[in-house]
Motif scaffolding. Structure first.
Motif, mmCIF file in Angstrom:
data_model
loop_
_atom_site.group_PDB
_atom_site.id
_atom_site.type_symbol
_atom_site.label_atom_id
_atom_site.label_comp_id
_atom_site.label_asym_id
_atom_site.label_seq_id
_atom_site.Cartn_x
_atom_site.Cartn_y
_atom_site.Cartn_z
ATOM 1 N N GLY A 60 -12.454 -96.681 -44.361
ATOM 2 C CA GLY A 60 -12.343 -95.967 -45.626
ATOM 3 C C GLY A 60 -13.624 -95.283 -46.035
ATOM 4 N N LEU A 61 -13.450 -94.112 -46.669
ATOM 5 C CA LEU A 61 -14.565 -93.390 -47.274
ATOM 6 C C LEU A 61 -14.447 -93.513 -48.786
ATOM 7 C CD1 LEU A 61 -14.462 -90.020 -45.254
ATOM 8 C CD2 LEU A 61 -15.536 -92.195 -44.601
ATOM 9 N N ALA A 62 -15.506 -93.945 -49.441
ATOM 10 C CA ALA A 62 -15.531 -93.913 -50.906
ATOM 11 C C ALA A 62 -15.761 -92.477 -51.375
ATOM 12 C CB ALA A 62 -16.610 -94.858 -51.410
ATOM 13 N N GLY A 63 -15.855 -92.274 -52.687
ATOM 14 C CA GLY A 63 -15.944 -90.930 -53.216
ATOM 15 C C GLY A 63 -17.192 -90.193 -52.779
ATOM 16 N N SER A 64 -17.031 -88.888 -52.530
ATOM 17 C CA SER A 64 -18.138 -87.970 -52.253
ATOM 18 C C SER A 64 -18.942 -88.346 -51.016
ATOM 19 C CB SER A 64 -19.068 -87.870 -53.479
ATOM 20 O OG SER A 64 -18.359 -87.392 -54.602
ATOM 21 N N VAL A 65 -18.287 -88.922 -50.029
ATOM 22 C CA VAL A 65 -18.917 -89.158 -48.721
ATOM 23 C C VAL A 65 -18.853 -87.866 -47.913
ATOM 24 C CG1 VAL A 65 -18.660 -90.354 -46.509
ATOM 25 C CG2 VAL A 65 -18.481 -91.625 -48.658
ATOM 26 N N THR A 66 -19.900 -87.592 -47.150
ATOM 27 C CA THR A 66 -19.930 -86.422 -46.275
ATOM 28 C C THR A 66 -20.105 -86.869 -44.833
ATOM 29 O OG1 THR A 66 -20.905 -85.037 -48.008
ATOM 30 C CG2 THR A 66 -21.115 -84.265 -45.743
ATOM 31 N N LEU A 67 -19.205 -86.415 -43.958
ATOM 32 C CA LEU A 67 -19.324 -86.650 -42.524
ATOM 33 C C LEU A 67 -19.633 -85.320 -41.843
ATOM 34 C CD1 LEU A 67 -16.241 -88.944 -41.724
ATOM 35 C CD2 LEU A 67 -18.476 -89.598 -42.628
ATOM 36 N N GLY A 68 -20.577 -85.328 -40.927
ATOM 37 C CA GLY A 68 -20.830 -84.148 -40.113
ATOM 38 C C GLY A 68 -19.759 -83.974 -39.051
ATOM 39 N N ASP A 69 -20.021 -83.151 -38.061
ATOM 40 C CA ASP A 69 -19.068 -82.919 -36.980
ATOM 41 C C ASP A 69 -19.112 -84.068 -35.972
ATOM 42 O OD1 ASP A 69 -18.562 -80.471 -38.145
ATOM 43 O OD2 ASP A 69 -19.892 -79.354 -36.799
ATOM 44 N N GLY A 70 -17.940 -84.433 -35.446
ATOM 45 C CA GLY A 70 -17.874 -85.406 -34.361
ATOM 46 C C GLY A 70 -18.278 -86.819 -34.723
ATOM 47 N N ASN A 82 -3.833 -94.944 -38.717
ATOM 48 C CA ASN A 82 -3.006 -95.536 -39.773
ATOM 49 C C ASN A 82 -3.869 -96.275 -40.802
ATOM 50 O OD1 ASN A 82 -0.878 -94.713 -38.156
ATOM 51 N ND2 ASN A 82 -0.531 -96.742 -37.289
ATOM 52 N N LEU A 83 -3.373 -96.323 -42.038
ATOM 53 C CA LEU A 83 -3.968 -97.155 -43.094
ATOM 54 C C LEU A 83 -5.438 -96.840 -43.333
ATOM 55 C CD1 LEU A 83 -2.211 -100.439 -41.969
ATOM 56 C CD2 LEU A 83 -1.761 -99.240 -44.111
ATOM 57 N N VAL A 84 -5.727 -95.565 -43.420
ATOM 58 C CA VAL A 84 -7.089 -95.091 -43.702
ATOM 59 C C VAL A 84 -7.137 -94.516 -45.108
ATOM 60 C CG1 VAL A 84 -8.811 -93.342 -43.082
ATOM 61 C CG2 VAL A 84 -7.680 -94.674 -41.287
ATOM 62 N N GLN A 85 -8.227 -94.769 -45.835
ATOM 63 C CA GLN A 85 -8.420 -94.252 -47.188
ATOM 64 C C GLN A 85 -9.560 -93.238 -47.183
ATOM 65 O OE1 GLN A 85 -7.210 -94.132 -50.113
ATOM 66 N NE2 GLN A 85 -8.953 -93.528 -51.375
ATOM 67 N N ILE A 86 -9.276 -92.037 -47.690
ATOM 68 C CA ILE A 86 -10.302 -91.006 -47.861
ATOM 69 C C ILE A 86 -10.307 -90.638 -49.337
ATOM 70 C CG2 ILE A 86 -11.026 -88.673 -47.253
ATOM 71 C CD1 ILE A 86 -9.607 -89.150 -44.546
ATOM 72 N N ALA A 87 -11.394 -90.959 -50.008
ATOM 73 C CA ALA A 87 -11.439 -90.853 -51.462
ATOM 74 C C ALA A 87 -11.823 -89.451 -51.926
ATOM 75 C CB ALA A 87 -12.409 -91.884 -52.025
ATOM 76 N N HIS A 88 -11.758 -89.262 -53.234
ATOM 77 C CA HIS A 88 -11.954 -87.945 -53.845
ATOM 78 C C HIS A 88 -13.318 -87.339 -53.535
ATOM 79 C CE1 HIS A 88 -14.370 -89.579 -57.355
ATOM 80 N NE2 HIS A 88 -13.877 -90.671 -56.797
ATOM 81 N N ASN A 89 -13.305 -86.030 -53.288
ATOM 82 C CA ASN A 89 -14.502 -85.231 -53.040
ATOM 83 C C ASN A 89 -15.220 -85.561 -51.734
ATOM 84 O OD1 ASN A 89 -14.416 -85.251 -56.329
ATOM 85 N ND2 ASN A 89 -15.157 -83.300 -55.517
ATOM 86 N N SER A 90 -14.604 -86.355 -50.857
ATOM 87 C CA SER A 90 -15.198 -86.560 -49.534
ATOM 88 C C SER A 90 -15.010 -85.312 -48.694
ATOM 89 C CB SER A 90 -14.574 -87.773 -48.841
ATOM 90 O OG SER A 90 -15.018 -88.963 -49.442
ATOM 91 N N VAL A 91 -15.927 -85.092 -47.766
ATOM 92 C CA VAL A 91 -15.878 -83.928 -46.884
ATOM 93 C C VAL A 91 -16.093 -84.400 -45.448
ATOM 94 C CG1 VAL A 91 -16.956 -81.727 -46.262
ATOM 95 C CG2 VAL A 91 -16.726 -82.361 -48.668
ATOM 96 N N MET A 92 -15.128 -84.112 -44.577
ATOM 97 C CA MET A 92 -15.243 -84.440 -43.164
ATOM 98 C C MET A 92 -15.440 -83.153 -42.371
ATOM 99 S SD MET A 92 -12.180 -87.272 -42.847
ATOM 100 C CE MET A 92 -12.424 -87.535 -41.084
#
Length: 328
Positions: A258-268, A237-247
């Motif tokens: 929260g993720l700011a813009g253009s953050v990249t998360l790998g697997d797991g 709940n109450l999570v922010q995922i910003a524009h151009n982020s990739v999970m």
């Protein structure tokens, strides 16, 4: 619904120790359980509460030493948390009933394509050229805007808004008041310095299969291209995922993170509660960000970081110990 201890053990395929004649009608926490309930012991710190608990049975990690007792049984398993998930599924109440497959008050554009077995609740809106594949469920007051595709068996709870051109996978669950595809947060000072110029956000959101998003969370559309949530990600709940982020696949984000813009998360990748990730940062596969941390730089594969600013968790813990000593 009620079950014997033997029936529950057949489901869990554990080692049954002791016996109880009580029929089990529900699971409950160790301290609050009643005679006809089963509980869970997944850590040694909870063993001390077993003797005072009224539960007639417990699911226990098989590396713990616990005595069954008079008319009380134990089911020993490798992982009590995973066994608990199976048992909760057994006792899970049925979802709310919708009397109409498509409620008369739902507004569905004539160009929308509705698959077999879909259910669309009261006051839903389904826009132009939307595609709902088979067995999608829209609970009352869901809006799905133009050119969006939603995969089969996805469940979307009330109040959720999915903006135009989004692509949603199959077997997803979006809880109440989720926002998918709202404009990303993009502004620049205007030429005359008197205000801010809004940067149009013309991209979309792509969400994979088996993704679950908690209540009141937001996934913003990309400035261009796509904001992407990989298969199997679980978002609180109450999570922010910003524009151009990739999970990547199977990431976890806890509440208020929260993720700011253009953050990249790998697997797991695991993001703890209230953690904040700076824009254009990469957190590589298998890394963990501790609760309340602020990530300013890239995080290596498999590393655990903690603190504000975040650094190697061991270094942060040493600093905290040193500060505590200084205060004495």
């Amino acid at each position: 619904m009620s079950y014997t201890i033997e029936e529950i053990n057949d489901l869990l395929k554990g080692e049954l120790v002791g016996h109880t004649t009580h029929k089990i009608d529900s699971p409950e926490q160790l301290q609050h359980a009643k005679t006809n309930q089963i509980t869970f012991i997944g850590s040694s710190k909870y063993i001390k509460h077993w003797s005072d608990s009224k539960a007639c049975a417990a699911i226990v990690n098989n590396n713990l030493t616990v005595e069954a007792g008079d008319n009380r049984a134990l089911i020993k398993v490798k992982n009590a948390d995973l066994a608990m998930a199976k048992l909760l599924e057994l006792f899970n109440p049925k979802p709310p009933v919708m009397e109409h497959d498509i409620h008369p008050t739902a507004v569905i554009h004539k160009s929308a394509k509705i698959g077999n077995g879909c259910k669309i609740g009261a006051n839903c809106y389904v826009g132009k050229d939307v595609i709902l594949k088979d067995y999608v469920t829209l609970y009352p007051n869901v809006c799905v805007f133009d050119d969006t595709t939603i995969g089969s068996h996805t469940v979307i709870w009330s109040g959720t808004v999915i903006r135009e051109r989004c692509i949603i996978g199959s077997h997803c669950i979006f809880h109440t008041n989720v926002s998918i595809g709202a404009d990303g947060f993009g502004y620049r000072p205007s030429d005359d310095g008197a205000g801010l110029t809004k940067i149009p956000q013309i991209g979309n959101v792509i969400i994979g299969d088996y993704v679950e998003i908690g209540a009141n969370s937001c996934v913003d559309r990309a400035k261009f291209s796509s904001t992407i949530i990989g298969d199997g990600c679980k978002i609180d709940n109450l999570v922010q995922i910003a524009h151009n982020s990739v999970m990547g696949r199977s990431c976890i984000m806890a509440g208020h993170s929260g993720l700011a813009g253009s953050v990249t998360l790998g697997d797991g990748v695991i993001i703890g509660g209230s953690a904040s990730i700076k824009d254009h940062t990469t957190i590589h596969s298998g890394a963990t960000v501790g609760a309340g941390s602020g990530v300013m730089n890239d995080v290596e594969t498999g590393k655990t970081v903690l603190g504000y600013p975040a650094q190697d968790a061991r270094d942060t813990l040493k600093q905290w110990v040193a500060l505590k000593r200084l205060t004495k």
